[in-house]
Design a protein around this motif. Structure first.
Motif, PDB file in Angstrom:
ATOM      1  N   SER A   1       4.073  56.192   5.008  1.00 48.07           N
ATOM      2  CA  SER A   1       3.238  57.359   5.273  1.00 48.07           C
ATOM      3  C   SER A   1       3.957  58.604   4.759  1.00 48.07           C
ATOM      4  O   SER A   1       5.172  58.726   4.908  1.00 48.07           O
TER       5      SER A   1
ATOM      6  N   TYR B   1      14.283  51.800  10.199  1.00 48.72           N
ATOM      7  CA  TYR B   1      12.945  52.390  10.197  1.00 48.72           C
ATOM      8  C   TYR B   1      13.112  53.833  10.651  1.00 48.72           C
ATOM      9  O   TYR B   1      13.786  54.099  11.661  1.00 48.72           O
TER      10      TYR B   1
ATOM     11  N   GLU C   1      11.197  57.769  11.121  1.00 47.39           N
ATOM     12  CA  GLU C   1      10.037  58.652  11.142  1.00 47.39           C
ATOM     13  C   GLU C   1      10.496  60.105  11.221  1.00 47.39           C
ATOM     14  O   GLU C   1      11.340  60.449  12.046  1.00 47.39           O
TER      15      GLU C   1
ATOM     16  N   ASN D   1       5.085  62.709  10.546  1.00 44.69           N
ATOM     17  CA  ASN D   1       4.202  61.626  10.109  1.00 44.69           C
ATOM     18  C   ASN D   1       4.673  60.983   8.813  1.00 44.69           C
ATOM     19  O   ASN D   1       3.930  60.192   8.219  1.00 44.69           O
ATOM     20  N   THR D   2       5.859  61.307   8.366  1.00 44.03           N
ATOM     21  CA  THR D   2       6.457  60.623   7.224  1.00 44.03           C
ATOM     22  C   THR D   2       7.248  59.435   7.745  1.00 44.03           C
ATOM     23  O   THR D   2       8.153  59.599   8.569  1.00 44.03           O
ATOM     24  N   LYS D   3       6.907  58.232   7.271  1.00 43.65           N
ATOM     25  CA  LYS D   3       7.485  57.010   7.818  1.00 43.65           C
ATOM     26  C   LYS D   3       8.028  56.145   6.687  1.00 43.65           C
ATOM     27  O   LYS D   3       7.327  55.885   5.705  1.00 43.65           O
TER      28      LYS D   3
END
Length: 253
Positions: free
Chosen positions: A130, A41, A43, A46-48
């Protein structure tokens, strides 16, 4: 809404409060999905992105027709409809998605020791939760963590970031300054590119021109991008080491 360029000249800060050479907040984890061989995961601001890796497994074209002497790397990207402000769901046939899949597959084909796994396939699946700029870079970084988590040998980390210029393509004032790690608003207004390195010594294996940019500004943009990739590589290394310590601690206890 046009980007207020006066923010740069007056305060020396960007619209989100960063200076020109600052990265956004970066967070990453390994082994987030138990159903895959490797997962992560990641990040970037705010790009996830969530990434899963499966393989190496026997290739789909196994048999007499399969003459490949190296693993084939396949990539799939799923973009959630709620990930962007436009609420648009992008399918596999979307040209932008296809280009990103090809870039990711090519980048890791040259980095992973594919010759160790003949007649096999490594499958990379990315889920975009996101979007706020630097999407391709975030996908490349997430894939690096997932491949390492899967235990697939590779030459080095693939670390990626974006870099842009504060002036438009048509401007000839010579006052343009490079920017590191563009967010979504900056990508809409400024020329930029995505850069990825691996193998140390600033070896570039990804260089995607996302927009038109003057050649006179390209050298400064690449120089800033290389420094950003070095910073991100260090962060990725820290994430991997922290995960390794956690795994060792769980085995000892």
């Amino acid at each position: 809404m046009p980007l207020d360029s006066s923010t740069y000249s007056l305060a020396g800060l960007r619209v989100d409060g960063r200076r020109w050479n600052e990265l956004r907040r970066i967070h990453g984890e390994c082994s987030t999905q138990s159903a895959s061989d490797g997962s992560s995961y990641f990040e970037l601001g705010n790009t996830k992105v969530i990434c899963t890796v499966n393989g190496p497994r026997e290739g789909r074209r196994a048999g007499a027709r399969d003459q490949s002497n190296a693993a084939n790397i396949e990539c799939e990207i799923n973009v959630a409809g709620f990930s962007g402000v436009d609420r648009k769901r992008r399918g596999r046939t979307d040209k932008r998605i296809q280009e990103m899949c090809h870039t990711i597959s090519s980048a890791f084909t040259g980095t992973v020791f594919t010759h160790l796994f003949p007649h096999s396939t490594i499958t990379i699946v990315l889920h975009v939760l996101s979007q706020d700029g630097s999407l391709l870079a975030a996908c490349l970084n997430a894939t690096t963590l997932a491949i390492i988590d899967a235990g697939i040998p590779m030459r080095d980390y693939v670390a990626a970031c974006t870099t842009g210029s504060t002036a438009s393509y048509a401007a000839n004032d010579g006052e343009a300054d490079p920017l590191l790690d563009l967010n979504g608003l900056e990508e809409q207004e400024l020329p930029f590119l995505t850069l990825g390195t691996s193998g140390g010594d600033d070896k570039v294996n990804v260089l995607i021109m996302e927009t038109r940019v003057q050649m006179a500004r390209l050298e400064a943009m690449i120089s800033v991008g290389l420094d950003g990739c070095r910073q991100i590589r260090s962060i990725l290394d820290g994430i991997v080491r922290a995960h390794g310590k956690k795994v060792l601690a769980s085995k000892v206890s």
